[in-house]
Design a protein around this motif. Structure first.
Motif, PDB file in Angstrom:
ATOM      1  N   ILE A 136       0.837  -1.205   0.000  1.00  0.00           N
ATOM      2  CA  ILE A 136       0.000   0.000   0.000  1.00  0.00           C
ATOM      3  C   ILE A 136       0.872   1.254   0.000  1.00  0.00           C
ATOM      4  O   ILE A 136       0.555   2.247  -0.644  1.00  0.00           O
ATOM      5  CB  ILE A 136      -0.928   0.014   1.235  1.00  0.00           C
ATOM      6  CG1 ILE A 136      -1.909  -1.152   1.178  1.00  0.00           C
ATOM      7  CG2 ILE A 136      -1.680   1.330   1.344  1.00  0.00           C
ATOM      8  CD1 ILE A 136      -2.697  -1.353   2.453  1.00  0.00           C
ATOM      9  N   LEU A 137       1.978   1.197   0.704  1.00  0.00           N
ATOM     10  CA  LEU A 137       2.840   2.363   0.882  1.00  0.00           C
ATOM     11  C   LEU A 137       3.857   2.543  -0.239  1.00  0.00           C
ATOM     12  O   LEU A 137       4.546   3.557  -0.295  1.00  0.00           O
ATOM     13  CB  LEU A 137       3.566   2.256   2.226  1.00  0.00           C
ATOM     14  CG  LEU A 137       2.636   2.198   3.443  1.00  0.00           C
ATOM     15  CD1 LEU A 137       3.423   1.816   4.683  1.00  0.00           C
ATOM     16  CD2 LEU A 137       1.927   3.515   3.635  1.00  0.00           C
ATOM     17  N   GLY A 138       3.970   1.568  -1.126  1.00  0.00           N
ATOM     18  CA  GLY A 138       4.891   1.695  -2.254  1.00  0.00           C
ATOM     19  C   GLY A 138       6.272   1.136  -1.992  1.00  0.00           C
ATOM     20  O   GLY A 138       7.239   1.554  -2.613  1.00  0.00           O
ATOM     21  N   LEU A 149      11.956   4.550  -6.002  1.00  0.00           N
ATOM     22  CA  LEU A 149      11.134   5.579  -6.633  1.00  0.00           C
ATOM     23  C   LEU A 149      10.309   6.336  -5.590  1.00  0.00           C
ATOM     24  O   LEU A 149      10.242   7.571  -5.607  1.00  0.00           O
ATOM     25  CB  LEU A 149      10.212   4.948  -7.678  1.00  0.00           C
ATOM     26  CG  LEU A 149       9.251   5.891  -8.387  1.00  0.00           C
ATOM     27  CD1 LEU A 149      10.010   6.934  -9.182  1.00  0.00           C
ATOM     28  CD2 LEU A 149       8.316   5.108  -9.284  1.00  0.00           C
ATOM     29  N   THR A 150       9.716   5.616  -4.669  1.00  0.00           N
ATOM     30  CA  THR A 150       8.889   6.239  -3.636  1.00  0.00           C
ATOM     31  C   THR A 150       9.714   7.155  -2.742  1.00  0.00           C
ATOM     32  O   THR A 150       9.302   8.282  -2.437  1.00  0.00           O
ATOM     33  CB  THR A 150       8.184   5.159  -2.787  1.00  0.00           C
ATOM     34  OG1 THR A 150       7.363   4.363  -3.646  1.00  0.00           O
ATOM     35  CG2 THR A 150       7.325   5.772  -1.704  1.00  0.00           C
ATOM     36  N   VAL A 151      10.878   6.694  -2.327  1.00  0.00           N
ATOM     37  CA  VAL A 151      11.734   7.495  -1.445  1.00  0.00           C
ATOM     38  C   VAL A 151      12.205   8.767  -2.146  1.00  0.00           C
ATOM     39  O   VAL A 151      12.160   9.862  -1.573  1.00  0.00           O
ATOM     40  CB  VAL A 151      12.931   6.657  -0.947  1.00  0.00           C
ATOM     41  CG1 VAL A 151      13.977   7.532  -0.289  1.00  0.00           C
ATOM     42  CG2 VAL A 151      12.459   5.580   0.010  1.00  0.00           C
ATOM     43  N   VAL A 152      12.642   8.640  -3.383  1.00  0.00           N
ATOM     44  CA  VAL A 152      13.115   9.814  -4.129  1.00  0.00           C
ATOM     45  C   VAL A 152      11.965  10.792  -4.356  1.00  0.00           C
ATOM     46  O   VAL A 152      12.108  12.001  -4.146  1.00  0.00           O
ATOM     47  CB  VAL A 152      13.767   9.398  -5.466  1.00  0.00           C
ATOM     48  CG1 VAL A 152      14.047  10.609  -6.338  1.00  0.00           C
ATOM     49  CG2 VAL A 152      15.050   8.619  -5.202  1.00  0.00           C
ATOM     50  N   LYS A 153      10.811  10.282  -4.748  1.00  0.00           N
ATOM     51  CA  LYS A 153       9.652  11.147  -4.980  1.00  0.00           C
ATOM     52  C   LYS A 153       9.270  11.897  -3.710  1.00  0.00           C
ATOM     53  O   LYS A 153       9.018  13.104  -3.742  1.00  0.00           O
ATOM     54  CB  LYS A 153       8.463  10.323  -5.471  1.00  0.00           C
ATOM     55  CG  LYS A 153       7.216  11.154  -5.712  1.00  0.00           C
ATOM     56  CD  LYS A 153       5.989  10.280  -5.793  1.00  0.00           C
ATOM     57  CE  LYS A 153       4.713  11.072  -5.872  1.00  0.00           C
ATOM     58  NZ  LYS A 153       4.454  11.946  -4.738  1.00  0.00           N
ATOM     59  N   GLU A 154       9.221  11.200  -2.586  1.00  0.00           N
ATOM     60  CA  GLU A 154       8.861  11.844  -1.322  1.00  0.00           C
ATOM     61  C   GLU A 154       9.882  12.909  -0.934  1.00  0.00           C
ATOM     62  O   GLU A 154       9.512  13.990  -0.463  1.00  0.00           O
ATOM     63  CB  GLU A 154       8.728  10.804  -0.210  1.00  0.00           C
ATOM     64  CG  GLU A 154       7.466   9.974  -0.307  1.00  0.00           C
ATOM     65  CD  GLU A 154       6.196  10.802  -0.205  1.00  0.00           C
ATOM     66  OE1 GLU A 154       6.121  11.712   0.651  1.00  0.00           O
ATOM     67  OE2 GLU A 154       5.275  10.555  -1.000  1.00  0.00           O
ATOM     68  N   ALA A 155      11.151  12.614  -1.129  1.00  0.00           N
ATOM     69  CA  ALA A 155      12.196  13.588  -0.791  1.00  0.00           C
ATOM     70  C   ALA A 155      12.072  14.841  -1.653  1.00  0.00           C
ATOM     71  O   ALA A 155      12.180  15.969  -1.153  1.00  0.00           O
ATOM     72  CB  ALA A 155      13.576  12.958  -0.962  1.00  0.00           C
ATOM     73  N   VAL A 156      11.827  14.652  -2.938  1.00  0.00           N
ATOM     74  CA  VAL A 156      11.674  15.801  -3.838  1.00  0.00           C
ATOM     75  C   VAL A 156      10.404  16.579  -3.490  1.00  0.00           C
ATOM     76  O   VAL A 156      10.426  17.814  -3.402  1.00  0.00           O
ATOM     77  CB  VAL A 156      11.673  15.352  -5.315  1.00  0.00           C
ATOM     78  CG1 VAL A 156      11.287  16.498  -6.239  1.00  0.00           C
ATOM     79  CG2 VAL A 156      13.044  14.804  -5.702  1.00  0.00           C
ATOM     80  N   ASP A 157       9.303  15.876  -3.281  1.00  0.00           N
ATOM     81  CA  ASP A 157       8.051  16.548  -2.905  1.00  0.00           C
ATOM     82  C   ASP A 157       8.222  17.369  -1.628  1.00  0.00           C
ATOM     83  O   ASP A 157       7.777  18.519  -1.549  1.00  0.00           O
ATOM     84  CB  ASP A 157       6.920  15.533  -2.700  1.00  0.00           C
ATOM     85  CG  ASP A 157       6.358  14.976  -3.993  1.00  0.00           C
ATOM     86  OD1 ASP A 157       6.678  15.518  -5.072  1.00  0.00           O
ATOM     87  OD2 ASP A 157       5.590  13.996  -3.919  1.00  0.00           O
ATOM     88  N   ASN A 158       8.856  16.772  -0.624  1.00  0.00           N
ATOM     89  CA  ASN A 158       9.065  17.485   0.640  1.00  0.00           C
ATOM     90  C   ASN A 158       9.968  18.701   0.449  1.00  0.00           C
ATOM     91  O   ASN A 158       9.735  19.758   1.045  1.00  0.00           O
ATOM     92  CB  ASN A 158       9.656  16.552   1.698  1.00  0.00           C
ATOM     93  CG  ASN A 158       8.663  15.502   2.147  1.00  0.00           C
ATOM     94  OD1 ASN A 158       7.473  15.603   1.909  1.00  0.00           O
ATOM     95  ND2 ASN A 158       9.170  14.461   2.794  1.00  0.00           N
ATOM     96  N   SER A 159      10.984  18.559  -0.385  1.00  0.00           N
ATOM     97  CA  SER A 159      11.888  19.677  -0.653  1.00  0.00           C
ATOM     98  C   SER A 159      11.164  20.810  -1.370  1.00  0.00           C
ATOM     99  O   SER A 159      11.348  21.988  -1.042  1.00  0.00           O
ATOM    100  CB  SER A 159      13.071  19.211  -1.501  1.00  0.00           C
ATOM    101  OG  SER A 159      13.810  18.233  -0.818  1.00  0.00           O
ATOM    102  N   LEU A 160      10.345  20.459  -2.339  1.00  0.00           N
ATOM    103  CA  LEU A 160       9.578  21.478  -3.062  1.00  0.00           C
ATOM    104  C   LEU A 160       8.585  22.181  -2.138  1.00  0.00           C
ATOM    105  O   LEU A 160       8.416  23.404  -2.204  1.00  0.00           O
ATOM    106  CB  LEU A 160       8.847  20.856  -4.251  1.00  0.00           C
ATOM    107  CG  LEU A 160       9.734  20.391  -5.403  1.00  0.00           C
ATOM    108  CD1 LEU A 160       8.911  19.612  -6.423  1.00  0.00           C
ATOM    109  CD2 LEU A 160      10.435  21.572  -6.059  1.00  0.00           C
TER     110      LEU A 160
END
Length: 72
Positions: A29-31, A40-51
């Motif tokens: 469920i969490l990816g 992919l999930t970790v990188v996406k979350e890090a970028v989203d949080n940074s933005l």
């Protein structure tokens, strides 16, 4: 009419679990169900949080993401 509601009865059966146990039980469920999807999930979350942080601070973001394959 029962003195204990269904919700109260179900609540008695629940128990607290650790965050790590929750993640372990809900990987799909969490990816995090495969190494590729996890990355992919970790990188996406890090970028989203940074933005989000840059936006909140009214800073124009400058983000560099570099992923390298390494040997174990």
């Amino acid at each position: 009419m029962p003195s204990i509601s269904i919700a109260e009865e179900l609540a008695k059966k629940q128990r607290e679990i650790s965050i790590s146990e929750f993640f372990e039980r809900n990987k799909q469920i969490l990816g995090y169900d495969s190494p590729t999807k996890s990355l992919l999930t970790v990188v996406k979350e890090a970028v989203d949080n940074s933005l989000d942080a840059a936006s909140d601070a009214d800073i124009l973001p400058e983000i560099l993401v570099e992923v390298r394959k390494t040997d174990k």
